[in-house]
Scaffold this motif. Structure first.
Motif, PDB file in Angstrom:
ATOM      1  N   VAL A 270       0.838  -1.202   0.000  1.00 38.46           N
ATOM      2  CA  VAL A 270       0.000   0.000   0.000  1.00 38.46           C
ATOM      3  C   VAL A 270       0.873   1.252   0.000  1.00 38.46           C
ATOM      4  O   VAL A 270       0.553   2.246  -0.669  1.00 38.46           O
ATOM      5  CB  VAL A 270      -0.950   0.003   1.223  1.00 38.46           C
ATOM      6  N   ALA A 271       1.997   1.216   0.740  1.00 32.38           N
ATOM      7  CA  ALA A 271       2.909   2.369   0.780  1.00 32.38           C
ATOM      8  C   ALA A 271       3.490   2.646  -0.605  1.00 32.38           C
ATOM      9  O   ALA A 271       3.517   3.801  -1.067  1.00 32.38           O
ATOM     10  CB  ALA A 271       4.027   2.106   1.796  1.00 32.38           C
ATOM     11  N   PHE A 272       3.956   1.590  -1.292  1.00 32.16           N
ATOM     12  CA  PHE A 272       4.490   1.758  -2.645  1.00 32.16           C
ATOM     13  C   PHE A 272       3.399   2.248  -3.597  1.00 32.16           C
ATOM     14  O   PHE A 272       3.657   3.077  -4.485  1.00 32.16           O
ATOM     15  CB  PHE A 272       5.079   0.442  -3.147  1.00 32.16           C
ATOM     16  N   TRP A 273       2.192   1.734  -3.423  1.00 28.73           N
ATOM     17  CA  TRP A 273       1.060   2.140  -4.267  1.00 28.73           C
ATOM     18  C   TRP A 273       0.776   3.627  -4.083  1.00 28.73           C
ATOM     19  O   TRP A 273       0.584   4.360  -5.051  1.00 28.73           O
ATOM     20  CB  TRP A 273      -0.153   1.291  -3.901  1.00 28.73           C
ATOM     21  N   ALA A 274       0.759   4.079  -2.833  1.00 32.64           N
ATOM     22  CA  ALA A 274       0.497   5.490  -2.551  1.00 32.64           C
ATOM     23  C   ALA A 274       1.572   6.379  -3.166  1.00 32.64           C
ATOM     24  O   ALA A 274       1.277   7.425  -3.759  1.00 32.64           O
ATOM     25  CB  ALA A 274       0.411   5.707  -1.037  1.00 32.64           C
ATOM     26  N   VAL A 275       2.833   5.950  -3.046  1.00 33.49           N
ATOM     27  CA  VAL A 275       3.941   6.709  -3.646  1.00 33.49           C
ATOM     28  C   VAL A 275       3.783   6.765  -5.159  1.00 33.49           C
ATOM     29  O   VAL A 275       4.018   7.801  -5.796  1.00 33.49           O
ATOM     30  CB  VAL A 275       5.297   6.074  -3.266  1.00 33.49           C
ATOM     31  N   GLY A 276       3.366   5.637  -5.750  1.00 33.73           N
ATOM     32  CA  GLY A 276       3.160   5.591  -7.194  1.00 33.73           C
ATOM     33  C   GLY A 276       2.075   6.543  -7.649  1.00 33.73           C
ATOM     34  O   GLY A 276       2.205   7.220  -8.680  1.00 33.73           O
TER      35      GLY A 276
END
Length: 299
Positions: A270-276
């Motif tokens: 989810v963290a990587f998704w939000a950054v993306g």
């Protein structure tokens, strides 16, 4: 009744995505059906039966607005139909618990591809062709592979054929999307016939199919409106991340991963998704343009 409402919402959400991106109806809806506990063959059969109606409506609309290259459509229909039929028969003869993790892996790969395409290819708007138009011999294997993957994974026709055509074909993006969507009607029909033969009519949950169709029909005009507001690369990052997370959940539960490990993996994803998502919004030069939330059909 609650399950039917959930299925209708799944169909609506998937159609919103597909109507905005020109792909991912099957991948999104199948991913969510797997999360809901539906067996892979039944999930794919339900999705393809629903797509018979949604793709027919979509194809008719694209033809009406001149978004179709008829030559590409005619060259994709036959191999795509054959691949979808074979894929449906292949999936239906495999145990659901055995094939489920492999389907999830395939969908995760598609999700990663969609995420990569819309996250790191932001500068390819209105890209020119990199080669000559596809010949019939080139489109036949493309249709066979995409049709087979579409039936076995519950989705894949759009994510496979659309990027390939956009990479080499001297066509506007809207015509690529329109041609892929129009030819998908034949793929959905062929896959459905394959599932009928392999599973039997009695195995089809018609209420599920009806709910998915209803959600898709309701979402179709909404999607046409949304595509005028939200750039497709942002929607692409959203759907790619969703597919990865939902199918990772299915895969990890199948492998029996502990709850603490599950939480940690979800948190990282989810963290990587939000950054993306943030990167997709800020990296596009159009975010400084007042026309940013205009139609991005030529992306």
């Amino acid at each position: 009744m609650k399950k039917l409402i959930v299925l209708a919402l799944i169909g609506l959400f998937a159609q919103l995505i597909d109507g905005s991106l020109g792909m991912a109806y099957g991948v999104t809806s199948t991913s969510l059906l797997l999360v809901a506990g539906i067996a892979p063959a039944a999930a794919s059969a339900s999705v393809h039966l629903a797509e018979v109606v949604t793709t027919a409506a979509s194809g008719a609309s694209h033809i009406k607005f001149g978004n179709v290259d008829r030559q590409v459509v005619t060259r994709l229909i036959l191999p795509g139909s054959i691949g979808a039929f074979v894929g449906a028969c292949f999936l239906s003869n495999l145990p659901g618990d055995l094939i489920k993790p492999y389907i999830s892996i395939f969908l995760i790969i598609l999700g990663i591809y969609i995420l990569y395409r819309f996250l790191f290819k932001l500068g390819e708007k209105k890209a020119k062709a990199n080669g000559k138009p596809f010949t019939k011999k080139q489109l036949i294997p493309l249709g066979l592979v995409a049709g087979f993957l579409d039936a076995t994974g519950g989705g894949g026709w759009g994510p496979v054929t659309t990027p390939v055509l956009m990479a080499k074909q001297d066509m506007k993006t809207r015509k690529v999307i329109g041609s892929v969507d129009t030819s998908e009607f034949a793929v959905a029909v062929s896959a459905s016939i394959g599932f009928f033969i392999a599973l039997g009519w009695e195995q089809v949950e018609w209420l599920w199919v009806g709910a998915l169709m209803l959600g898709g029909v309701i979402a179709a005009p909404i999607a046409a409106w949304l595509v005028r507001l939200i750039p497709s690369h942002i929607l692409g990052v959203l759907v790619g991340g969703l597919i990865i997370i939902t199918n990772t959940r299915t895969l990890l539960h199948t492998l029996g991963v502990s709850h603490n490990m599950l939480f940690s993996i979800y948190f990282v994803l989810v963290a990587f998704w939000a950054v993306g998502i943030i990167y997709a919004v800020k990296s596009n030069p159009e975010n400084k343009n007042p026309e940013f939330f205009k139609n991005s059909v030529d992306y």
